[in-house]
Design a protein around this motif. Structure first.
Motif, PDB file in Angstrom:
ATOM      1  N   LYS A 177       0.812  -1.298   0.086  1.00 26.98           N
ATOM      2  CA  LYS A 177       0.114  -0.092   0.054  1.00 26.98           C
ATOM      3  C   LYS A 177       0.762   1.162   0.081  1.00 26.98           C
ATOM      4  O   LYS A 177       0.294   2.038  -0.641  1.00 26.98           O
ATOM      5  N   TRP A 178       1.871   1.148   0.655  1.00 24.48           N
ATOM      6  CA  TRP A 178       2.982   2.495   0.402  1.00 24.48           C
ATOM      7  C   TRP A 178       3.702   2.340  -0.667  1.00 24.48           C
ATOM      8  O   TRP A 178       4.351   1.487  -1.133  1.00 24.48           O
ATOM      9  N   LYS A 179       3.721   3.491  -1.139  1.00 18.65           N
ATOM     10  CA  LYS A 179       4.329   3.676  -2.654  1.00 18.65           C
ATOM     11  C   LYS A 179       5.161   4.792  -2.670  1.00 18.65           C
ATOM     12  O   LYS A 179       4.868   5.878  -2.007  1.00 18.65           O
ATOM     13  N   ASP A 180       6.293   5.029  -3.444  1.00 23.26           N
ATOM     14  CA  ASP A 180       7.055   6.253  -3.693  1.00 23.26           C
ATOM     15  C   ASP A 180       6.465   7.129  -4.795  1.00 23.26           C
ATOM     16  O   ASP A 180       5.437   6.679  -5.270  1.00 23.26           O
ATOM     17  N   ALA A 181       7.061   8.135  -5.102  1.00 26.62           N
ATOM     18  CA  ALA A 181       6.533   9.302  -5.970  1.00 26.62           C
ATOM     19  C   ALA A 181       6.509   8.417  -7.343  1.00 26.62           C
ATOM     20  O   ALA A 181       5.744   8.791  -8.336  1.00 26.62           O
ATOM     21  N   GLN A 182       7.155   7.268  -7.758  1.00 25.50           N
ATOM     22  CA  GLN A 182       7.140   7.004  -9.231  1.00 25.50           C
ATOM     23  C   GLN A 182       6.254   5.778  -9.017  1.00 25.50           C
ATOM     24  O   GLN A 182       6.187   4.977 -10.228  1.00 25.50           O
ATOM     25  N   GLY A 183       5.578   5.411  -7.901  1.00 27.74           N
ATOM     26  CA  GLY A 183       4.284   4.170  -8.123  1.00 27.74           C
ATOM     27  C   GLY A 183       5.008   3.129  -7.610  1.00 27.74           C
ATOM     28  O   GLY A 183       4.464   2.112  -7.479  1.00 27.74           O
ATOM     29  N   ARG A 184       6.216   2.901  -7.100  1.00 28.75           N
ATOM     30  CA  ARG A 184       6.880   1.637  -6.761  1.00 28.75           C
ATOM     31  C   ARG A 184       6.188   1.276  -5.398  1.00 28.75           C
ATOM     32  O   ARG A 184       6.550   2.143  -4.491  1.00 28.75           O
ATOM     33  N   THR A 185       5.775   0.192  -4.855  1.00 31.78           N
ATOM     34  CA  THR A 185       5.261  -0.129  -3.673  1.00 31.78           C
ATOM     35  C   THR A 185       6.551  -0.495  -2.956  1.00 31.78           C
ATOM     36  O   THR A 185       7.787  -0.648  -3.514  1.00 31.78           O
ATOM     37  N   LEU A 186       6.340  -0.282  -1.438  1.00 35.00           N
ATOM     38  CA  LEU A 186       7.506  -0.760  -0.641  1.00 35.00           C
ATOM     39  C   LEU A 186       8.084  -2.002  -0.920  1.00 35.00           C
ATOM     40  O   LEU A 186       9.451  -2.276  -0.681  1.00 35.00           O
ATOM     41  N   LYS A 187       7.346  -2.871  -1.251  1.00 30.84           N
ATOM     42  CA  LYS A 187       7.761  -4.409  -1.441  1.00 30.84           C
ATOM     43  C   LYS A 187       8.872  -4.365  -2.537  1.00 30.84           C
ATOM     44  O   LYS A 187       9.660  -5.041  -2.480  1.00 30.84           O
ATOM     45  N   GLU A 188       8.556  -3.463  -3.631  1.00 26.34           N
ATOM     46  CA  GLU A 188       9.161  -3.640  -4.851  1.00 26.34           C
ATOM     47  C   GLU A 188      10.452  -2.987  -4.377  1.00 26.34           C
ATOM     48  O   GLU A 188      11.717  -3.283  -4.936  1.00 26.34           O
ATOM     49  N   ILE A 189      10.572  -1.937  -3.717  1.00 29.30           N
ATOM     50  CA  ILE A 189      11.609  -1.188  -3.485  1.00 29.30           C
ATOM     51  C   ILE A 189      12.823  -2.169  -2.715  1.00 29.30           C
ATOM     52  O   ILE A 189      13.854  -2.154  -2.883  1.00 29.30           O
ATOM     53  N   GLN A 190      12.039  -2.800  -1.619  1.00 26.60           N
ATOM     54  CA  GLN A 190      12.938  -3.642  -0.653  1.00 26.60           C
ATOM     55  C   GLN A 190      13.458  -4.713  -1.529  1.00 26.60           C
ATOM     56  O   GLN A 190      14.698  -5.229  -1.160  1.00 26.60           O
ATOM     57  N   GLU A 191      12.751  -5.407  -2.428  1.00 27.19           N
ATOM     58  CA  GLU A 191      13.160  -6.637  -3.246  1.00 27.19           C
ATOM     59  C   GLU A 191      14.301  -5.952  -4.190  1.00 27.19           C
ATOM     60  O   GLU A 191      15.137  -6.608  -4.343  1.00 27.19           O
ATOM     61  N   ALA A 192      14.159  -4.771  -4.704  1.00 30.69           N
ATOM     62  CA  ALA A 192      15.162  -4.171  -5.425  1.00 30.69           C
ATOM     63  C   ALA A 192      16.560  -3.797  -4.742  1.00 30.69           C
ATOM     64  O   ALA A 192      17.662  -4.190  -5.046  1.00 30.69           O
ATOM     65  N   GLU A 193      16.414  -3.404  -3.460  1.00 35.70           N
ATOM     66  CA  GLU A 193      17.480  -3.006  -2.525  1.00 35.70           C
ATOM     67  C   GLU A 193      18.078  -4.526  -2.318  1.00 35.70           C
ATOM     68  O   GLU A 193      19.368  -4.390  -1.953  1.00 35.70           O
ATOM     69  N   ALA A 194      17.423  -5.431  -2.052  1.00 31.34           N
ATOM     70  CA  ALA A 194      17.799  -6.750  -1.730  1.00 31.34           C
ATOM     71  C   ALA A 194      18.520  -7.526  -2.876  1.00 31.34           C
ATOM     72  O   ALA A 194      19.138  -8.754  -2.799  1.00 31.34           O
ATOM     73  N   GLY A 195      18.495  -6.778  -3.981  1.00 28.68           N
ATOM     74  CA  GLY A 195      19.124  -7.642  -5.552  1.00 28.68           C
ATOM     75  C   GLY A 195      18.139  -8.681  -5.879  1.00 28.68           C
ATOM     76  O   GLY A 195      18.853  -9.378  -6.570  1.00 28.68           O
ATOM     77  N   GLN A 196      16.944  -8.587  -5.598  1.00 29.19           N
ATOM     78  CA  GLN A 196      16.005  -9.852  -5.916  1.00 29.19           C
ATOM     79  C   GLN A 196      15.277  -9.404  -7.099  1.00 29.19           C
ATOM     80  O   GLN A 196      15.047  -8.189  -7.640  1.00 29.19           O
TER      81      GLN A 196
END
Length: 299
Positions: free
Chosen positions: A280-299
């Protein structure tokens, strides 16, 4: 920038859930952490014969979350014995005194008690069992400075001991530095949660998920939340009673930055319904917190 420190925890009776004596590096104070049930066995400890300040923690009468009592004693022991007989809610106590007897006096601990109660009321993290806000005693300039240092050491230790009642939400810059390094402090890591006619902003921190002051929440919760999640109804009521949420037009407004234990709990309080905060929480580009965390984890 926070200064690193070390704690030494002595398990006095060999039981990790029993009496613990906690010392902090480069500090004259110490903490005693004990379950209520153990007080009759440990009340002869020399630390409890000293002047000090203490916290009582335990479940609220409705069972939804904890509550807090702050007190002082000269010495501590008779105050704890009185609470053992007369206060029902608490299940554990944390007492603060000094490594050498006589380094704190009655005025010192009255000052610490007053400051702790004021900080807990400002943070609004736990309901207080204290009926009144005690006035600060008159201290010399030097004594007041010494007690502010003593208080700072206590506040640094308490989160390590599992007590967050006195912490205000960290600023976004401080949270970014703590969680992602200096570069992140200059990046736009604020997230947004949107619902019917409401928008809230927030960010992750080491304390939890922070909803920013000025964010909005819905007034009404869905019926299924009242039926299936009564604890969330209680938490929302607490936020209203504490003045963290106030009516503002057709919505509720956050009057201060406020820390929740998770992004999901923050989203539930905002939207008035059960939801997954990581989506439900998203950044200004529309990425969800889940997507952001997965990207940070390299997944």
């Amino acid at each position: 920038m926070q200064t690193p420190f070390s704690l030494r925890i002595f398990v006095a009776d060999g039981d990790p859930d029993g009496l613990r004596i906690v010392d902090k590096s480069n500090w004259i104070g110490k903490a005693l952490v004990l379950p209520r049930a153990l007080l009759p066995q440990v009340k002869a400890r020399p630390e409890l014969a000293q002047t000090g300040v203490y916290l009582l923690l335990g479940p609220r009468p409705d069972g939804e979350g904890d509550m807090l009592y702050v007190g002082e004693g000269d010495p501590i022991r008779p105050r704890l014995e009185s609470h053992y007989a007369q206060k029902d809610f608490w299940t554990r106590a944390i007492g603060f005194t000094t490594t050498t007897a006589g380094q704190l006096n009655k005025a010192h601990v009255q000052f610490l008690e007053s400051r702790l109660i004021a900080l807990a009321k400002a943070a609004k993290r736990l309901p207080l069992d204290n009926a009144n806000q005690p006035a600060e005693p008159s201290l010399s300039e030097a004594d007041r400075a010494d007690m502010e240092v003593f208080l700072g050491h206590m506040l640094g230790m308490l989160p390590v001991l599992g007590v967050h009642a006195f912490e205000r939400a960290p600023s976004y810059a401080a949270a970014a530095l703590a969680t992602s390094g200096a570069a992140a402090a200059n990046a736009s890591g604020v997230l947004y949660c949107k619902g019917k006619d409401v928008v809230a902003s927030g960010y992750e921190s080491t304390q939890g998920f922070v909803v920013k002051s000025g964010s909005f929440a819905v007034v009404e919760v869905v019926p299924s939340m009242r039926e299936n999640w009564p604890a969330r109804i209680t938490q929302r009521r607490d936020l209203l009673e504490a003045g963290v949420l106030v009516p503002d037009g057709t919505a509720l407004r956050f009057t201060q930055d406020y820390v929740f234990t998770s992004p999901s709990l923050a989203a539930v309080m905002i939207l008035g319904r059960h939801t997954n905060g990581r989506t439900k929480w998203k950044d200004a580009q529309g990425r969800t917190l889940k997507e952001i965390q997965e990207a940070e984890a390299g997944q």
